[in-house]
Design a protein around this motif. Structure first.
Motif, mmCIF file in Angstrom:
data_model
loop_
_atom_site.group_PDB
_atom_site.id
_atom_site.type_symbol
_atom_site.label_atom_id
_atom_site.label_comp_id
_atom_site.label_asym_id
_atom_site.label_seq_id
_atom_site.Cartn_x
_atom_site.Cartn_y
_atom_site.Cartn_z
ATOM 1 N N ARG A 88 0.862 -1.181 0.000
ATOM 2 C CA ARG A 88 0.000 0.000 0.000
ATOM 3 C C ARG A 88 0.896 1.227 0.000
ATOM 4 N N MET A 89 0.478 2.254 -0.712
ATOM 5 C CA MET A 89 1.233 3.490 -0.818
ATOM 6 C C MET A 89 0.524 4.589 -0.013
ATOM 7 N N TYR A 90 1.310 5.350 0.735
ATOM 8 C CA TYR A 90 0.778 6.419 1.573
ATOM 9 C C TYR A 90 1.490 7.724 1.271
ATOM 10 N N HIS A 91 0.763 8.799 1.474
ATOM 11 C CA HIS A 91 1.286 10.145 1.220
ATOM 12 C C HIS A 91 0.732 11.060 2.302
ATOM 13 N N VAL A 100 6.916 13.077 0.063
ATOM 14 C CA VAL A 100 7.197 11.872 0.835
ATOM 15 C C VAL A 100 6.212 10.794 0.400
ATOM 16 N N ILE A 101 6.745 9.626 0.113
ATOM 17 C CA ILE A 101 5.919 8.463 -0.206
ATOM 18 C C ILE A 101 6.344 7.342 0.730
ATOM 19 N N ALA A 102 5.377 6.709 1.375
ATOM 20 C CA ALA A 102 5.650 5.541 2.211
ATOM 21 C C ALA A 102 4.990 4.341 1.558
ATOM 22 N N VAL A 103 5.762 3.300 1.337
ATOM 23 C CA VAL A 103 5.233 2.048 0.808
ATOM 24 C C VAL A 103 5.302 1.036 1.942
ATOM 25 N N VAL A 104 4.147 0.489 2.303
ATOM 26 C CA VAL A 104 4.053 -0.422 3.448
ATOM 27 C C VAL A 104 3.652 -1.807 2.952
#
Length: 120
Positions: A88-91, A100-104
């Motif tokens: 899942r990708m978060y911003h 900033v992009i967080a990939v979980v």
């Protein structure tokens, strides 16, 4: 540059719970610093990280191209992504002049976050 300085530069905060396998790098590029941050945590702790940084789910990420807008050679920082994971990708909800992009990976135990920040 320390981790705290890098987090401050990108308006990020680590959660108030234990994380494991914390690795980070701040790489000077084009008049700024790119942030590479990776850690693992329990689902509740990962939720705390996402909440503390007001991050919203912006969709599925693939193992082939987990970060949009082009990305650095992730192999250079030792990041790999599994083909069978449902990333899942978060911003962050608010744009603060740096992206900033967080990939979980919510299927890993513990969950793994790969965070990439870059000046725009």
């Amino acid at each position: 540059m320390s981790l705290d300085e890098g987090l401050q530069l990108y308006g990020l905060a680590m959660p108030d719970c234990p994380v494991q396998d914390l690795r980070y790098a701040l790489v000077g590029m084009w008049g700024g610093h790119d942030l590479y941050l990776r850690f693992s945590a329990t689902p509740a702790c990962m939720g705390s990280f996402l909440d503390a940084n007001d991050m919203i789910d912006i969709g599925e990420a693939t193992s082939i191209n987990p970060f949009p807008h082009g990305h650095p050679n992730l192999g250079d920082v030792g990041w790999s992504f599994r083909d069978d994971a449902g990333y899942r990708m978060y911003h962050p909800r608010e744009f603060q002049g740096r992206d900033v992009i967080a990939v979980v990976d919510p299927t890993a135990d513990p969950q793994v976050a790969s965070v990439y920040g870059f000046p725009v």
